[in-house]
Write an enzyme that holds these catalytic residues in place. Structure first.
Site, PDB file in Angstrom:
ATOM      1  N   ARG A  70      -4.008 -33.020 -17.564  1.00 45.63           N
ATOM      2  CA  ARG A  70      -4.480 -31.629 -17.455  1.00 45.63           C
ATOM      3  C   ARG A  70      -3.573 -30.634 -18.165  1.00 45.63           C
ATOM      4  O   ARG A  70      -4.021 -29.595 -18.621  1.00 45.63           O
ATOM      5  CB  ARG A  70      -4.565 -31.248 -15.976  1.00 45.63           C
ATOM      6  N   LYS A 176      -1.305 -49.349  -8.324  1.00 42.83           N
ATOM      7  CA  LYS A 176      -1.426 -49.351  -6.874  1.00 42.83           C
ATOM      8  C   LYS A 176      -1.116 -47.956  -6.318  1.00 42.83           C
ATOM      9  O   LYS A 176      -0.457 -47.184  -7.027  1.00 42.83           O
ATOM     10  CB  LYS A 176      -0.490 -50.389  -6.261  1.00 42.83           C
ATOM     11  N   HIS A 206       3.458 -54.714 -10.134  1.00 44.03           N
ATOM     12  CA  HIS A 206       4.563 -55.003 -11.052  1.00 44.03           C
ATOM     13  C   HIS A 206       5.428 -56.162 -10.555  1.00 44.03           C
ATOM     14  O   HIS A 206       6.152 -56.770 -11.325  1.00 44.03           O
ATOM     15  CB  HIS A 206       5.397 -53.752 -11.340  1.00 44.03           C
ATOM     16  N   LYS A 210       7.237 -59.707 -12.753  1.00 46.44           N
ATOM     17  CA  LYS A 210       8.667 -60.030 -12.838  1.00 46.44           C
ATOM     18  C   LYS A 210       8.774 -61.508 -13.198  1.00 46.44           C
ATOM     19  O   LYS A 210       8.117 -62.350 -12.564  1.00 46.44           O
ATOM     20  CB  LYS A 210       9.351 -59.780 -11.479  1.00 46.44           C
ATOM     21  N   GLU A 244      15.612 -52.332   0.296  1.00 47.31           N
ATOM     22  CA  GLU A 244      16.045 -51.351  -0.698  1.00 47.31           C
ATOM     23  C   GLU A 244      17.096 -50.445  -0.100  1.00 47.31           C
ATOM     24  O   GLU A 244      17.031 -50.129   1.086  1.00 47.31           O
ATOM     25  CB  GLU A 244      14.857 -50.488  -1.124  1.00 47.31           C
ATOM     26  N   ASP A 263       2.742 -49.488   1.151  1.00 46.10           N
ATOM     27  CA  ASP A 263       3.540 -49.371  -0.072  1.00 46.10           C
ATOM     28  C   ASP A 263       4.040 -50.730  -0.563  1.00 46.10           C
ATOM     29  O   ASP A 263       4.051 -50.998  -1.760  1.00 46.10           O
ATOM     30  CB  ASP A 263       4.727 -48.432   0.181  1.00 46.10           C
ATOM     31  N   HIS A 268       2.950 -56.200  -2.954  1.00 48.82           N
ATOM     32  CA  HIS A 268       4.071 -57.023  -3.414  1.00 48.82           C
ATOM     33  C   HIS A 268       4.403 -58.174  -2.450  1.00 48.82           C
ATOM     34  O   HIS A 268       4.599 -59.306  -2.879  1.00 48.82           O
ATOM     35  CB  HIS A 268       5.330 -56.175  -3.591  1.00 48.82           C
ATOM     36  N   LYS A 366      13.202 -49.411   3.481  1.00 42.13           N
ATOM     37  CA  LYS A 366      13.938 -48.434   2.672  1.00 42.13           C
ATOM     38  C   LYS A 366      15.268 -48.149   3.346  1.00 42.13           C
ATOM     39  O   LYS A 366      15.401 -48.288   4.567  1.00 42.13           O
ATOM     40  CB  LYS A 366      13.154 -47.122   2.610  1.00 42.13           C
TER      41      LYS A 366
END
Ligand code: BG6
Length: 518
Positions: A70, A176, A206, A210, A244, A263, A268, A366
């Site tokens: 946009r 995703k 993704h 890998k 993570e 998520d 994954h 996380k």
């Protein structure tokens, strides 16, 4: 090196014989269109990936890239913006001038049909100029709420059309998350299928791109020594972990809606589970591989609070890597009373002959102690120890570890004697480093995914049925954590920088923590 003499190698874990490679496939000429060109994903992942593919001579001989979004910009503003972002990221830009000569920009108002007509005629001009043969890869790097609108408009203006006789194709690459639950994923599929057929849709994950993740199938099915043991008779449990140290960064808007289950688990983690547990296909071919994954998802034991352990957690403030970090509810844009989980443990069972009774502990979160993506295959103890007089009852067990991050590795431990006058056993290990000694091009996950989309190979992309089966499995889990009465009580806090909520640690088998570097 004498290939027949495997003892020639000086180093443990080195590659011993030459490679067997698939025949290199060259992508057809095409135009790559990126919707969401002014967004984060475009300059962080997509343009760097395409630039690297260009530098490594992996793009087609004739191609061009068109950013669409946009924001009002012309070609030259888009080029300099991308150049600046790559410079900031420290990229080596010596081939940039040549690359940017094929980089264009088109303003598109996503819900305005006349915008698509302008886009379509611009593409027709560029097809002629760059001799792309009218082939297109269209990447949706836009918010998921726009997937349906954009794909419908693309279909309406004819940009989804293929012409088999001319060998002219169109592919849609979708990021995703694909849907919010089973219902919305089905609805989105139906809308996309109004313009695109399933063979044209590339749903990215993704993790699948890998190389160490792809290597799981090679390890299992190109060797004779693992697969005979790969079942309930020898395997005690499997741990699949993606922890993570980062928090949600600036993605509060998205994360508040999605949480850890949507998520990381819906895509994954389920993918990793499928690669570890699915049956071998008879051929390494997109639909055969995806058939086996779908079969595995169908065999997941339906969720019930009694037989599946589910622990959800949310990070509080703490210290990560020596730095004080805020708790989830203190992050910018997060509701101070948010009940969104940032950690989950699921103990999953697979109801088939091979895996009956073997728990799969799947964990992700996380702001944990460190970033580790790793699969541990824990073997059972030996049935009888002939060394019991000397060593007592305890003898170490075998474990095979597939490291995805930070070390890309395969590690296996076993018992060995210790040199010396006394009879002692010790746990020894063999370590294979995936990249060691390998020169040449390495493909980052996004490079691999884009390259496969250009080639038209769907092996590493989600097929509709697999995706829906995962949502069917997760929907009851989501229901039980999102609409249950004691949602607050069931959300276990954990300090940032820790290993996760104590309730989860209590469920995990002792010694299954991937906290020690390999
Ligand atoms: C993304 C998630 O898909 O994967 C992120 O949206 C997560 O929240 C990321 O951080 C992890 O990917 P990787 O490759 O860094 O393990």
């Amino acid at each position: 090196m004498d290939k027949n003499n495997i003892f020639d190698e000086k180093e443990h874990g080195a590659v011993i014989a030459d490679d067997f490679c698939e025949i290199e496939r060259q992508p057809d000429p095409c135009t790559i269109i990126i919707f969401g060109a002014s967004g984060d994903l475009t300059h962080r992942k997509l343009i760097p990936a395409l630039y690297n593919l260009f530098c490594n001579k992996r793009l087609p001989d004739h191609y061009c890239i068109v950013g669409a979004s946009r924001t009002e910009m012309d070609d030259s503003a888009f080029r300099s913006k991308m150049h600046q972002r790559l410079t900031d990221a420290g990229a080596d830009l010596k081939a940039w001038d040549e690359f940017e000569a094929c980089l264009y920009y088109q303003v598109v108002s996503y819900d305005n049909p006349s915008s698509y007509k302008l886009l379509s005629s611009r593409l027709a001009d560029l097809d002629l100029k760059h001799q792309t043969g009218g082939n297109r890869v269209i990447n949706l790097a836009i918010p998921p709420s726009l997937y349906a609108t954009v794909s419908l408009e693309l279909g309406r203006v004819g940009l989804a059309a293929e012409d088999m006789q001319k060998g002219q194709w169109a592919r849609l690459v979708v990021e995703k998350p694909f849907g919010y639950d089973l219902r919305s994923a089905r609805k989105l599929n139906a809308v996309i299928h109004e313009g695109f057929q399933e063979h044209q849709v590339f749903r990215i994950d993704h993790y699948m791109a890998k190389q160490t993740v792809q290597n799981i199938q090679v390890l299992r099915f190109a060797n004779a020594i693992f697969e005979p043991l790969w079942n309930r008779n020898y395997i005690d449990y499997v741990r699949i972990n993606a922890s993570e140290d980062l928090g949600i960064e600036d993605r509060a808007g998205y994360y508040e809606q999605s949480g850890i289950l949507r998520d990381m688990f819906q895509n994954h983690m389920m993918e990793l589970l499928a690669l570890v547990a699915a049956e071998p296909p008879s051929l390494f071919e997109a639909d055969m591989v995806r058939d086996k994954k779908a079969e595995l998802f169908r065999n997941l034991r339906p969720f019930s609070l009694e037989d599946t352990s589910l622990v959800l957690g949310q990070y509080e403030g703490g210290v990560v890597g020596g730095k004080r970090v805020p708790g989830y509810r203190e992050e910018a844009g997060v509701d101070p009373h948010s009940l969104t989980p940032t950690y989950a443990l699921m103990r999953v069972f697979i109801d088939n002959w091979r895996w009956q009774g073997v728990p799969f502990y799947i964990t992700s979160g996380k702001r944990l102690k460190r970033k580790v993506t790793r699969i541990d295959i824990q073997f059972k103890a030996i049935p009888h120890s002939m060394f019991r007089q000397v060593l007592g009852g305890s003898i170490g067990t075998n474990r095979l570890i597939i490291g995805v991050y930070p070390q890309e590795t395969i590690f296996i431990n076993f018992q060995s004697m210790k040199p010396g006058p006394r009879f002692c056993l010790r746990t020894a290990g063999l370590h294979f480093s995936f990249n060691k000694g390998q020169e040449g091009t390495k493909l980052e996950a996004y490079e691999k995914a884009l390259l496969d989309a250009l080639i038209g190979d769907q092996t590493l992309f989600w097929r509709q049925d697999g995706l829906e089966l995962c949502w069917s499995f997760l929907d009851p889990v989501l229901d039980s954590c999102e609409v249950c009465d004691n949602r607050f009580k069931n959300l276990h806090p954990y300090p940032a920088g820790s290993l996760g909520p104590q309730t989860a640690l209590d469920i995990l088998p002792l010694g299954s923590w991937p906290e020690k570097p390999l």
